[in-house]
Design an enzyme around this catalytic site. Structure first.
Site, PDB file in Angstrom:
ATOM      1  N   TYR A 265       0.840  -1.204   0.000  1.00  0.00           N
ATOM      2  CA  TYR A 265       0.000   0.000   0.000  1.00  0.00           C
ATOM      3  C   TYR A 265       0.878   1.260   0.000  1.00  0.00           C
ATOM      4  O   TYR A 265       0.740   2.107  -0.882  1.00  0.00           O
ATOM      5  CB  TYR A 265      -0.901  -0.044   1.231  1.00  0.00           C
ATOM      6  CG  TYR A 265      -1.897   1.089   1.340  1.00  0.00           C
ATOM      7  CD1 TYR A 265      -3.042   1.097   0.550  1.00  0.00           C
ATOM      8  CD2 TYR A 265      -1.715   2.124   2.251  1.00  0.00           C
ATOM      9  CE1 TYR A 265      -3.978   2.126   0.666  1.00  0.00           C
ATOM     10  CE2 TYR A 265      -2.643   3.148   2.371  1.00  0.00           C
ATOM     11  CZ  TYR A 265      -3.774   3.146   1.588  1.00  0.00           C
ATOM     12  OH  TYR A 265      -4.692   4.157   1.709  1.00  0.00           O
TER      13      TYR A 265
ATOM     14  N   SER B 171     -14.506   1.972  12.529  1.00  0.00           N
ATOM     15  CA  SER B 171     -15.631   1.041  12.352  1.00  0.00           C
ATOM     16  C   SER B 171     -15.527  -0.128  13.334  1.00  0.00           C
ATOM     17  O   SER B 171     -16.533  -0.559  13.912  1.00  0.00           O
ATOM     18  CB  SER B 171     -15.697   0.551  10.909  1.00  0.00           C
ATOM     19  OG  SER B 171     -14.414   0.238  10.428  1.00  0.00           O
TER      20      SER B 171
END
Ligand code: NAD
Ligand code: UDP
Length: 311
Positions: free
Chosen positions: A143, A187
């Site tokens: 990433y 989350s």
């Protein structure tokens, strides 16, 4: 204008599509639904100015557009580490294909980069001048390095082919439409608190992050896209910093949950600290975040409550 949003079915992308449609643009949303969902776009599906294309950015595509927001890429460590080779292909081939498209149709293109280009930063807060401290061979590298190459490609196409590019370095962003099983801290903690499960703090929780509400972020990237003569890179994020342990305590308090905090091993290369210096965004874009953490979390918690009730 005709605007293409890759990764438009994801968390940030869906808010961006909504905003662009609201401004009267024709919006083309391109996504392979790896982490995104058509449900995020439900409010937009009836609009004649909205088009949905199932496509993977690792493959080329030809479309007639005026602007491209290149957001396609899983953002949660759990998802981007699931198939790291695919993640790096998405970042590198995705950028090449979107830049090729921008060059051919003379569109302006904005790349969603990330605070991860600073790695585990040795400078704090992070300014755009800092080159970063990134492990090239670790589990986050697919990433981090993928996004760094995407930035390099943007600037090389700009210098070599005069492509009109923009680079935004997005810091941790949260809000409604984050996926329940996304694996990111906001989350995870909210879902755990609402379900009465233990909140899983990785390590001792002394690592820091600075959380930006999605509406503020979208405002920043739209301003960057429409500012002439400024490529960036520019940090967009909220400088209010907290430790992950404090953040867990805050979520418990805001949800009124009886959940406890438990500690789990810290994943390798997890950055110790992160806070954006937003002086450049203030100066060049007249932008700064408006939504306080308490207010943004209230909206986000309400969204997750609804989501869990539906299940
Ligand atoms: P997300 O996972 O919700 O959205 C990413 C979207 O890209 C999803 O809809 C997914 O299906 C799509 N996608 C993934 N691979 C694809 C491919 N090969 N082809 C086409 N579509 C593909 O994540 P998000 O939080 O909305 O992040 C959006 C962008 O912003 C990403 O590029 C991410 O790296 C960047 N970003 C986000 C944050 C954050 O805190 N949310 C921070 C830094 C950078
Ligand atoms: N984190 C945590 N518990 C979780 C998920 C994440 O303590 O259930 C930590 C994680 O180790 C990191 C921070 O929260 O230090 C932010 O993680 P996230 O995956 O949201 O984003 P990133 O690390 O990419 O900033």
């Amino acid at each position: 204008m005709r605007v293409l949003v890759t990764g438009g079915a994801g968390f940030i992308g869906s808010h961006l599509c909504e905003r662009l449609l609201g401004e009267g643009h024709d919006v083309l949303c391109l996504d392979n639904y790896f982490t995104g969902s058509k449900r995020n776009l439900a409010p937009l599906l009836g609009s004649p100015r909205f088009e949905l294309i199932r496509h993977d950015v690792t493959e080329p595509i030809l479309l007639e557009v005026d602007q491209i927001y290149n957001l396609a890429c899983p953002a949660s460590p759990v998802h981007y580490q699931y198939n790291p080779v695919k993640t790096i292909k998405t970042n590198v081939l995705g950028a090449i294909h979107m830049l090729g498209l921008a060059k051919r149709v003379r569109a302006r293109i904005l790349q969603a980069s990330t605070s991860e280009v600073y790695g585990d930063p040795l400078e704090h807060p992070q300014t755009e001048k800092y080159w970063g401290h990134v492990n090239p061979i670790g589990i986050r590298s697919c990433y981090d390095e993928g996004k760094r190459v995407a930035e390099t490609l943007m600037m090389d196409y700009h210098r070599q082919n005069k492509v009109d590019v923009r680079i935004v370095r997005i810091f941790n962003t949260y809000g409604p439409r984050m996926a329940l099983e996304d694996g990111r801290v906001v989350s995870n903690f909210i879902a755990q608190a609402l379900r009465g499960e233990d909140l899983t703090v990785f390590g001792d929780g002394s690592q820091t992050r600075s959380f930006c509400y999605v509406d503020d972020l979208v405002e920043g990237i739209v301003r960057l896209m429409n500012k002439d003569g400024f490529t960036g890179p520019v940090n967009i994020g909220n400088p209010t910093e907290s430790t992950i342990l404090e953040f867990a305590q805050r979520i418990i308090a805001l949800t009124g949950s009886r959940s406890r905090i438990v500690h789990r091993p810290l994943p390798s290369d997890d950055p110790r600290q992160r806070q954006p210096d937003i002086s450049l965004a203030r100066r060049e874009l007249g932008w700064e975040p408006k939504v306080h953490l308490a207010e943004g979390l209230e909206q986000t918690i309400a969204y997750f409550k609804q989501l869990l009730a539906r299940r």
